[in-house]
Design a protein around this motif. Structure first.
Motif, mmCIF file in Angstrom:
data_model
loop_
_atom_site.group_PDB
_atom_site.id
_atom_site.type_symbol
_atom_site.label_atom_id
_atom_site.label_comp_id
_atom_site.label_asym_id
_atom_site.label_seq_id
_atom_site.Cartn_x
_atom_site.Cartn_y
_atom_site.Cartn_z
ATOM 1 N N THR A 11 -6.909 -8.046 1.866
ATOM 2 C CA THR A 11 -7.097 -6.611 1.664
ATOM 3 C C THR A 11 -6.182 -5.844 2.611
ATOM 4 O O THR A 11 -6.201 -6.086 3.819
ATOM 5 C CB THR A 11 -8.551 -6.208 1.920
ATOM 6 N N THR A 42 -2.992 0.145 -3.870
ATOM 7 C CA THR A 42 -2.668 -1.193 -3.371
ATOM 8 C C THR A 42 -2.286 -2.132 -4.509
ATOM 9 O O THR A 42 -2.678 -1.932 -5.675
ATOM 10 C CB THR A 42 -3.861 -1.792 -2.613
ATOM 11 N N GLY A 63 -2.365 5.391 -0.806
ATOM 12 C CA GLY A 63 -3.417 4.395 -0.639
ATOM 13 C C GLY A 63 -3.616 3.444 -1.793
ATOM 14 O O GLY A 63 -4.524 2.609 -1.763
ATOM 15 N N SER A 87 -4.958 -2.117 4.150
ATOM 16 C CA SER A 87 -5.452 -0.762 4.381
ATOM 17 C C SER A 87 -4.525 -0.058 5.358
ATOM 18 O O SER A 87 -3.715 -0.712 6.029
ATOM 19 C CB SER A 87 -6.881 -0.795 4.931
ATOM 20 N N ILE A 90 0.859 -1.173 0.000
ATOM 21 C CA ILE A 90 0.000 0.000 0.000
ATOM 22 C C ILE A 90 0.901 1.230 0.000
ATOM 23 O O ILE A 90 1.784 1.363 0.847
ATOM 24 C CB ILE A 90 -1.005 -0.003 1.172
#
Length: 111
Positions: free
Chosen positions: A68, A57, A55, A70, A51
């Motif tokens: 996922t 990815t 932001g 974050s 990441i």
């Protein structure tokens, strides 16, 4: 002094989920790309997810659609949500920020 600390690993059955966290201190977190790597016994370290500071990815082929990544710049943390876990996901998972590695957290997926 820079510290990078992973947490959240554990033992889970195949098909289950885990959420890993990476907390950093002593570094300007918000400007850094953060990578998650993993290393299984007898295998090379593998890039799992990235990441960027903005932001964006990217994921390794083996985890696309299941993991996922974050980040929360206010808390200087990055999370890795891992769903539909498979036995082959078993590894030590590491966080890499700038030039710094964490100590890793063990993830074990039983069949």
């Amino acid at each position: 002094q820079v510290r990078v600390v992973e947490s959240g690993g554990g033992l889970v059955q195949a098909g289950g989920s885990l959420r890993l966290s990476c907390a950093a201190s002593g570094i300007i977190f918000s400007i850094n790309t953060v990578d998650w790597y993993r290393q299984a016994p007898g295998k090379q370290r593998e890039l799992v997810a990235t990441i960027t500071n903005l932001g964006s990815t990217n994921y390794g082929d083996s985890v696309k659609g299941r993991f996922t990544v974050s980040r929360d710049n206010a808390k200087s943390t990055v999370s890795l949500q891992m769903n539909s876990l498979k036995p082959e996901d078993t590894a030590v998972y590491y966080c890499y920020i700038g030039v710094y590695w964490g100590q890793g957290t063990q993830v074990t997926v039983s069949s």
